[in-house]
Design a protein around this motif. Sequence first.
Motif, PDB file in Angstrom:
ATOM      1  N   UNK A  56       0.768  -1.234   0.000  1.00  0.00           N
ATOM      2  CA  UNK A  56       0.000   0.000   0.000  1.00  0.00           C
ATOM      3  C   UNK A  56       0.797   1.281   0.000  1.00  0.00           C
ATOM      4  N   UNK A  57       2.113   1.190  -0.069  1.00  0.00           N
ATOM      5  CA  UNK A  57       2.928   2.403  -0.062  1.00  0.00           C
ATOM      6  C   UNK A  57       2.633   3.236  -1.306  1.00  0.00           C
ATOM      7  N   UNK A  58       2.572   4.535  -1.127  1.00  0.00           N
ATOM      8  CA  UNK A  58       2.324   5.441  -2.245  1.00  0.00           C
ATOM      9  C   UNK A  58       3.336   6.575  -2.226  1.00  0.00           C
ATOM     10  N   UNK A  59       3.461   7.213  -3.371  1.00  0.00           N
ATOM     11  CA  UNK A  59       4.348   8.356  -3.489  1.00  0.00           C
ATOM     12  C   UNK A  59       3.786   9.289  -4.543  1.00  0.00           C
ATOM     13  N   UNK A  60       4.077  10.572  -4.381  1.00  0.00           N
ATOM     14  CA  UNK A  60       3.585  11.580  -5.312  1.00  0.00           C
ATOM     15  C   UNK A  60       4.696  12.562  -5.637  1.00  0.00           C
ATOM     16  N   UNK A  61       4.666  13.062  -6.852  1.00  0.00           N
ATOM     17  CA  UNK A  61       5.551  14.166  -7.189  1.00  0.00           C
ATOM     18  C   UNK A  61       5.107  15.402  -6.429  1.00  0.00           C
ATOM     19  N   UNK A  62       6.053  16.249  -6.083  1.00  0.00           N
ATOM     20  CA  UNK A  62       5.712  17.473  -5.345  1.00  0.00           C
ATOM     21  C   UNK A  62       4.685  18.305  -6.106  1.00  0.00           C
ATOM     22  N   UNK A  63       4.760  18.265  -7.417  1.00  0.00           N
ATOM     23  CA  UNK A  63       3.885  19.095  -8.244  1.00  0.00           C
ATOM     24  C   UNK A  63       2.418  18.681  -8.177  1.00  0.00           C
ATOM     25  N   UNK A  64       2.147  17.479  -7.681  1.00  0.00           N
ATOM     26  CA  UNK A  64       0.756  17.007  -7.659  1.00  0.00           C
ATOM     27  C   UNK A  64       0.273  16.670  -6.247  1.00  0.00           C
ATOM     28  N   UNK A  65       1.137  16.766  -5.273  1.00  0.00           N
ATOM     29  CA  UNK A  65       0.742  16.435  -3.903  1.00  0.00           C
ATOM     30  C   UNK A  65      -0.425  17.304  -3.462  1.00  0.00           C
ATOM     31  N   UNK A  66      -1.393  16.666  -2.835  1.00  0.00           N
ATOM     32  CA  UNK A  66      -2.571  17.379  -2.373  1.00  0.00           C
ATOM     33  C   UNK A  66      -3.649  17.537  -3.438  1.00  0.00           C
ATOM     34  N   UNK A  67      -3.312  17.230  -4.682  1.00  0.00           N
ATOM     35  CA  UNK A  67      -4.298  17.358  -5.768  1.00  0.00           C
ATOM     36  C   UNK A  67      -4.637  16.006  -6.401  1.00  0.00           C
ATOM     37  N   UNK A  68      -3.657  15.109  -6.475  1.00  0.00           N
ATOM     38  CA  UNK A  68      -3.849  13.802  -7.103  1.00  0.00           C
ATOM     39  C   UNK A  68      -3.871  12.723  -6.039  1.00  0.00           C
ATOM     40  N   UNK A  69      -4.651  11.675  -6.290  1.00  0.00           N
ATOM     41  CA  UNK A  69      -4.715  10.532  -5.392  1.00  0.00           C
ATOM     42  C   UNK A  69      -4.677   9.258  -6.203  1.00  0.00           C
TER      43      UNK A  69
END
Length: 126
Positions: A56-69
Amino acid sequence: EVQLVESGGGLVQAGGSLRLSCAASGFRLGESAIGWFRLAPGKEREGVSCISNVDGATDYADSVKGRFTISSDNAKNTVYLQMNSLKPEDTAVYYCAARVPHFGGVASAAELYDYWGQGTQVTVSS
């Protein structure tokens, strides 16, 4: 045969939302990592988000954090990328990729992925 099919792209106004789907076949989603990457004209490929279906580990680019899931539905062998508050700079072709087998943890680098889909176009107008 491993196949990844993206869908859900389209044209949306800035501030809008889209949900991308990555339908996987030929392997068990629960033994994989799935990454979303994007390629915009004149830019380098960028890792957007990834999920380990093992733990279940996830990661996001800084440019999309808080907007993409990112999320997975193992029963449907499908991974989703919910994209909210879209910006014109999110315009790109979005690809999903699979790392099989995967043993857990975040897999952010494109080089870690073995299989790639054909991509789906996302266009955000201002």
